[in-house]
Design a protein around this motif. Structure first.
Motif, PDB file in Angstrom:
ATOM      1  N   THR A   1       6.196  -0.700 -15.680  1.00 31.62           N
ATOM      2  CA  THR A   1       5.952   0.804 -15.722  1.00 31.62           C
ATOM      3  C   THR A   1       4.741   0.591 -16.661  1.00 31.62           C
ATOM      4  O   THR A   1       3.195   1.031 -17.080  1.00 31.62           O
ATOM      5  N   MET A   2       4.576   0.051 -17.919  1.00 31.98           N
ATOM      6  CA  MET A   2       3.726  -0.232 -18.893  1.00 31.98           C
ATOM      7  C   MET A   2       2.136  -1.535 -18.831  1.00 31.98           C
ATOM      8  O   MET A   2       1.116  -1.007 -19.008  1.00 31.98           O
ATOM      9  N   ALA A   3       2.218  -1.809 -18.227  1.00 34.81           N
ATOM     10  CA  ALA A   3       0.997  -3.026 -17.334  1.00 34.81           C
ATOM     11  C   ALA A   3       0.631  -1.707 -16.553  1.00 34.81           C
ATOM     12  O   ALA A   3      -0.319  -2.510 -16.611  1.00 34.81           O
ATOM     13  N   ALA A   4       1.309  -0.989 -15.694  1.00 35.14           N
ATOM     14  CA  ALA A   4       0.673  -0.111 -14.749  1.00 35.14           C
ATOM     15  C   ALA A   4      -0.462   0.840 -15.579  1.00 35.14           C
ATOM     16  O   ALA A   4      -1.436   1.203 -15.373  1.00 35.14           O
ATOM     17  N   TYR A   5       0.667   1.196 -16.331  1.00 34.07           N
ATOM     18  CA  TYR A   5      -0.422   2.573 -17.054  1.00 34.07           C
ATOM     19  C   TYR A   5      -1.703   1.449 -17.651  1.00 34.07           C
ATOM     20  O   TYR A   5      -2.573   2.506 -17.454  1.00 34.07           O
ATOM     21  N   ALA A   6      -1.543   0.458 -18.627  1.00 37.51           N
ATOM     22  CA  ALA A   6      -2.577   0.221 -19.001  1.00 37.51           C
ATOM     23  C   ALA A   6      -3.637   0.152 -17.600  1.00 37.51           C
ATOM     24  O   ALA A   6      -4.944   0.017 -18.339  1.00 37.51           O
ATOM     25  N   LEU A   7      -3.537  -0.863 -16.895  1.00 37.11           N
ATOM     26  CA  LEU A   7      -4.364  -1.082 -15.587  1.00 37.11           C
ATOM     27  C   LEU A   7      -4.665   0.356 -15.326  1.00 37.11           C
ATOM     28  O   LEU A   7      -6.604   0.101 -14.649  1.00 37.11           O
TER      29      LEU A   7
ATOM     30  N   CYS B   1      -2.151  12.609 -30.429  1.00 39.56           N
ATOM     31  CA  CYS B   1      -0.894  11.824 -30.228  1.00 39.56           C
ATOM     32  C   CYS B   1      -2.045  10.441 -30.643  1.00 39.56           C
ATOM     33  O   CYS B   1      -2.972   9.836 -30.011  1.00 39.56           O
ATOM     34  N   SER B   2      -0.958   9.285 -30.548  1.00 47.64           N
ATOM     35  CA  SER B   2      -2.021   7.494 -30.749  1.00 47.64           C
ATOM     36  C   SER B   2      -1.179   7.182 -29.051  1.00 47.64           C
ATOM     37  O   SER B   2      -0.266   7.929 -28.028  1.00 47.64           O
ATOM     38  N   PRO B   3      -2.104   5.568 -28.578  1.00 51.34           N
ATOM     39  CA  PRO B   3      -1.720   5.714 -27.182  1.00 51.34           C
ATOM     40  C   PRO B   3      -0.323   5.710 -27.058  1.00 51.34           C
ATOM     41  O   PRO B   3      -0.181   5.919 -25.953  1.00 51.34           O
ATOM     42  N   TRP B   4       0.223   4.652 -27.679  1.00 54.07           N
ATOM     43  CA  TRP B   4       2.096   5.151 -27.277  1.00 54.07           C
ATOM     44  C   TRP B   4       2.759   6.075 -27.477  1.00 54.07           C
ATOM     45  O   TRP B   4       3.416   6.447 -25.994  1.00 54.07           O
ATOM     46  N   GLN B   5       2.270   6.840 -27.583  1.00 58.77           N
ATOM     47  CA  GLN B   5       3.306   9.090 -28.095  1.00 58.77           C
ATOM     48  C   GLN B   5       2.641   9.308 -26.557  1.00 58.77           C
ATOM     49  O   GLN B   5       3.333   9.573 -26.657  1.00 58.77           O
ATOM     50  N   THR B   6       0.729   8.943 -26.843  1.00 61.65           N
ATOM     51  CA  THR B   6       0.460   9.586 -25.186  1.00 61.65           C
ATOM     52  C   THR B   6       1.403   8.999 -23.839  1.00 61.65           C
ATOM     53  O   THR B   6       0.785   9.744 -22.925  1.00 61.65           O
ATOM     54  N   PHE B   7       1.847   7.629 -23.657  1.00 61.87           N
ATOM     55  CA  PHE B   7       2.721   6.655 -22.626  1.00 61.87           C
ATOM     56  C   PHE B   7       3.872   7.130 -22.806  1.00 61.87           C
ATOM     57  O   PHE B   7       4.260   8.032 -21.767  1.00 61.87           O
ATOM     58  N   ARG B   8       4.671   7.688 -23.840  1.00 61.10           N
ATOM     59  CA  ARG B   8       5.715   8.095 -24.012  1.00 61.10           C
ATOM     60  C   ARG B   8       6.363   9.359 -23.642  1.00 61.10           C
ATOM     61  O   ARG B   8       6.430  10.153 -22.927  1.00 61.10           O
ATOM     62  N   ARG B   9       5.328  10.571 -24.208  1.00 57.58           N
ATOM     63  CA  ARG B   9       5.597  11.772 -24.157  1.00 57.58           C
ATOM     64  C   ARG B   9       4.722  12.451 -22.916  1.00 57.58           C
ATOM     65  O   ARG B   9       4.902  13.504 -22.557  1.00 57.58           O
ATOM     66  N   VAL B  10       3.852  11.589 -22.472  1.00 57.47           N
ATOM     67  CA  VAL B  10       3.143  12.603 -21.751  1.00 57.47           C
ATOM     68  C   VAL B  10       2.731  11.756 -20.008  1.00 57.47           C
ATOM     69  O   VAL B  10       3.090  12.628 -19.270  1.00 57.47           O
ATOM     70  N   ALA B  11       2.469  11.123 -20.131  1.00 59.58           N
ATOM     71  CA  ALA B  11       2.540   9.849 -18.459  1.00 59.58           C
ATOM     72  C   ALA B  11       3.902  10.091 -18.127  1.00 59.58           C
ATOM     73  O   ALA B  11       4.453  10.191 -17.222  1.00 59.58           O
ATOM     74  N   LEU B  12       4.760   8.839 -19.378  1.00 55.76           N
ATOM     75  CA  LEU B  12       5.752   8.934 -18.167  1.00 55.76           C
ATOM     76  C   LEU B  12       6.873  10.217 -17.843  1.00 55.76           C
ATOM     77  O   LEU B  12       7.646  10.306 -16.889  1.00 55.76           O
ATOM     78  N   PRO B  13       6.932  11.235 -18.070  1.00 52.74           N
ATOM     79  CA  PRO B  13       7.337  12.163 -18.124  1.00 52.74           C
ATOM     80  C   PRO B  13       6.836  13.070 -16.670  1.00 52.74           C
ATOM     81  O   PRO B  13       7.870  13.222 -15.372  1.00 52.74           O
ATOM     82  N   VAL B  14       5.827  12.875 -16.403  1.00 52.89           N
ATOM     83  CA  VAL B  14       5.234  13.499 -15.475  1.00 52.89           C
ATOM     84  C   VAL B  14       4.743  12.027 -13.952  1.00 52.89           C
ATOM     85  O   VAL B  14       5.592  12.416 -12.978  1.00 52.89           O
ATOM     86  N   VAL B  15       5.504  10.907 -14.374  1.00 51.29           N
ATOM     87  CA  VAL B  15       5.560   9.508 -13.433  1.00 51.29           C
ATOM     88  C   VAL B  15       6.818   9.124 -12.840  1.00 51.29           C
ATOM     89  O   VAL B  15       7.165   8.445 -12.296  1.00 51.29           O
ATOM     90  N   ARG B  16       7.742   9.972 -13.557  1.00 53.14           N
ATOM     91  CA  ARG B  16       9.278   9.935 -12.971  1.00 53.14           C
ATOM     92  C   ARG B  16       9.606   9.684 -12.131  1.00 53.14           C
ATOM     93  O   ARG B  16      10.718   8.659 -11.769  1.00 53.14           O
ATOM     94  N   PRO B  17       9.206  10.572 -11.326  1.00 54.93           N
ATOM     95  CA  PRO B  17       9.617  10.719  -9.865  1.00 54.93           C
ATOM     96  C   PRO B  17       9.214   9.432  -8.866  1.00 54.93           C
ATOM     97  O   PRO B  17      10.093   8.415  -8.335  1.00 54.93           O
TER      98      PRO B  17
END
Length: 274
Positions: free
Chosen positions: A88-94, A176-192
């Motif tokens: 998940t983390m690698a896919a977000y970065a790519l 938001c920092s990059p980590w906060q963007t990943f944790r609070r924005v990206a992850l909730p959207v792609v949870r399914p």
């Protein structure tokens, strides 16, 4: 009947035929597991018989298949947890990188996933034997993670790429920092999508046979390897193998039923973009 209704009827008929073809071996295996061998392999087949569950009891209690189930559950759970977390983390970065290097890394990982498992099983065995990890959970978990990591990254990358970039920009404007963007924005959207990736990764790890055959012994033997030991000349072994196969299917089936709502949302994610 309109053209649309005819197409729907044709599609339904095709799906029904495919479902019957796919479920027939499962139903036949279940019938084999609850019939005595003399009834299960009679010619012509006997449709009326007295059911017995002694093969299920013999497999899971007398022959200790529950131990192999525990081994499989430990290996699969740990491997899926690690591979999905890293993937998940690698896919977000790519997905955020639009450079030629990022595309090269993605296709390089896809090429690794295309390697036949037999080409990688031998190096895994040599390395595991050299460091003394044969017949341990550690080597199986690491091997499965290594093989399934490209798959999880590619699958999660497709979900992250469907997230509108305006969400990331809004998060950065809000501080938001990059980590906060990943944790609070990206992850909730792609949870399914995470649940879909988890399911497919679990199926790959749960059904892994070649690596388990090469890297495990009696201590960490998994269910696919244990089932392969039944069959051949003793006809009763086929009833035992059928009972074990039906038992193996139940945990995955229950997991899919439990996660059905998330899986449907994940499968349909990206159908409408923006």
């Amino acid at each position: 009947m309109s053209r649309k209704q005819r197409m729907q009827a044709l599609l339904f008929t095709c799906l029904l035929v495919m479902s019957v073809l796919n479920l027939t071996p499962v139903a036949w295996g279940f019938l084999t597991s609850i019939r005595e061998p003399v009834d299960a392999f009679a010619v012509p087949p006997k449709l009326i018989f007295e059911p017995t569950f002694r093969f299920h009891r013999e497999v899971w209690i007398d022959r200790g298949f529950w131990h192999f189930l525990v081994n499989t559950a430990i290996i699969s759970t740990c491997a899926v947890t690690i591979s999905v977390s890293i993937g998940t983390m690698a896919a977000y970065a790519l997905s955020r990188l639009r450079s030629r290097l990022a595309r090269g890394l993605a296709f390089g990982m896809l090429g690794m996933r295309m390697f036949p498992h037999i080409l990688l099983a031998i190096p895994f065995f040599v390395i595991a034997q050299f460091v003394g990890l044969i017949d341990t959970y550690t080597v199986m978990i690491l091997a499965i993670v290594a093989l399934n990591q490209p798959f999880t990254i590619w699958l999660m990358r497709s979900f992250f790429e469907e997230v509108p970039r305006e969400l990331y920009e809004a998060a950065m404007i809000d501080g938001c920092s990059p980590w906060q963007t990943f944790r609070r924005v990206a992850l909730p959207v792609v949870r399914p999508g995470i649940w879909v990736t988890t399911l497919f990764s679990l199926l790959l790890a749960y059904n892994e046979f070649l690596l388990a055959l090469v890297l495990t012994r009696n201590g960490t033997k998994t269910l696919p390897v244990a089932i392969s030991e039944y069959g051949a000349e003793d006809i009763s072994y086929w009833s035992l193998a059928s009972a074990a196969a039906i038992g193996i299917m139940l945990p995955i089936l229950l997991f899919m039923l439990f996660m059905q709502r998330h899986l449907v949302r994940g499968m349909s994610a990206g159908a409408v973009k923006g």
